[in-house]
Motif scaffolding. Structure first.
Motif, PDB file in Angstrom:
ATOM      1  N   PRO A  57       2.874  27.778 -21.334  1.00  0.00           N
ATOM      2  CA  PRO A  57       3.777  27.527 -22.460  1.00  0.00           C
ATOM      3  C   PRO A  57       5.242  27.557 -22.015  1.00  0.00           C
ATOM      4  CG  PRO A  57       2.123  29.187 -23.037  1.00  0.00           C
ATOM      5  CD  PRO A  57       1.999  28.944 -21.568  1.00  0.00           C
ATOM      6  N   HIS A  58       5.575  28.475 -21.107  1.00  0.00           N
ATOM      7  CA  HIS A  58       6.938  28.581 -20.583  1.00  0.00           C
ATOM      8  C   HIS A  58       6.855  28.679 -19.062  1.00  0.00           C
ATOM      9  CE1 HIS A  58       6.726  30.852 -24.476  1.00  0.00           C
ATOM     10  NE2 HIS A  58       7.631  29.944 -24.764  1.00  0.00           N
ATOM     11  N   ASP A  60       4.851  31.793 -17.096  1.00  0.00           N
ATOM     12  CA  ASP A  60       3.593  32.322 -17.649  1.00  0.00           C
ATOM     13  C   ASP A  60       2.449  32.209 -16.639  1.00  0.00           C
ATOM     14  OD1 ASP A  60       4.323  33.223 -20.243  1.00  0.00           O
ATOM     15  OD2 ASP A  60       4.491  31.141 -20.896  1.00  0.00           O
TER      16      ASP A  60
HETATM   17 ZN   LIG Z   1       5.445  32.495 -22.299  1.00  0.00          ZN
END
Ligand SMILES: [Zn+2]
Length: 239
Positions: free
Chosen positions: A11-12, A15
């Motif tokens: 997601p980022h 991660d």
């Molecule tokens: Zn994240």
């Protein structure tokens, strides 16, 4: 592009490095091609900035020896499973033609992690639908494996990453703006706590202990495993 055998979605940026990069390193050592697709730029993080996160991701990619990395920039803090986003993610899957996909576990405190996980699961299936037209031809990976972020699951299996642990740590530490820095004047977060890395290592050691290794990475697979020879698979290890 030459196929990427193991493609991990995060997601980022950071991660995958924090939760599943030991398996990527191990698969690279086994001769497979490895890659990461970040769904957002991490620009909403309390510390650092989009530019700093991008430079940190580049440094981490070099440590991991990635063959591929992309960032879809779908909006940190507002990531959603939408028809448009599905097309963008599934086209990355088709371009990379992965045999296996790693995805964040969908039960998580962070809404981007929950939405990103649902988005990648949908895109994984839809990438194999030839009537869904994008730039690249239809492709469906053999399996989608989940890695844990903030919430746990009972693992389907654990990969022994004892030999890869130090390099995984080095890759995660490239995200310097996120971790503890006694000189920093930015606002404190859970991840910037001096304890954060001990928690990450403690969890890797817990997963390792489940399989009799010093460090491990846990995965959950929804697909049922077909086993031809349970004696060969399970019979070698006493206890
Ligand atoms: Zn994240």
């Amino acid at each position: 592009m030459k196929a990427i055998d193991l493609l991990a979605f995060g997601p980022h940026p950071d991660d995958v490095e924090i939760s599943a990069a030991g398996t990527l390193i191990r698969m690279k050592e086994a001769g497979h091609r490895i890659g990461i697709c970040d769904l957002t730029g991490g620009e909403m993080g309390t510390r650092g900035s989009r530019e700093i996160r991008a430079a940190e991701a580049q440094a981490a990619s070099r440590v991991l020896g990635l063959d591929y990395r992309c960032n879809l920039d779908l909006g940190d803090g507002r990531l959603l499973d939408t028809p448009d986003n599905r097309l963008k993610v599934l086209d990355v899957i088709r371009a990379c033609r992965p045999r296996v996909i790693l995805n964040a576990w969908h039960h998580d405190d962070h809404p981007d992690h929950e939405a990103g996980s649902r988005l990648v699961k949908a895109a994984h299936f839809m990438a194999g639908m030839s009537r869904v037209e994008t730039e690249h031809a239809a492709w469906r990976a053999g399996a989608l494996l989940y890695y844990p972020a903030r919430q746990e699951f009972r693992p389907s299996f654990v990969v022994d990453i004892s030999a890869q642990w130090e390099r995984r740590r080095e890759a995660a530490m490239c995200y310097k703006s996120q971790f503890h820095d006694p000189q920093s004047t930015e606002r404190k977060t859970q991840i910037s706590s001096p304890d954060f890395w001990n928690w990450v290592e403690g969890r890797a050691m817990y997963y390792g202990q489940l399989i009799g290794a010093s460090h491990g990475e846990a995965f959950f697979v929804e697909k049922t495993l077909a086993v031809a020879d349970p004696v060969a698979l399970f019979g070698g290890n006493a206890g």
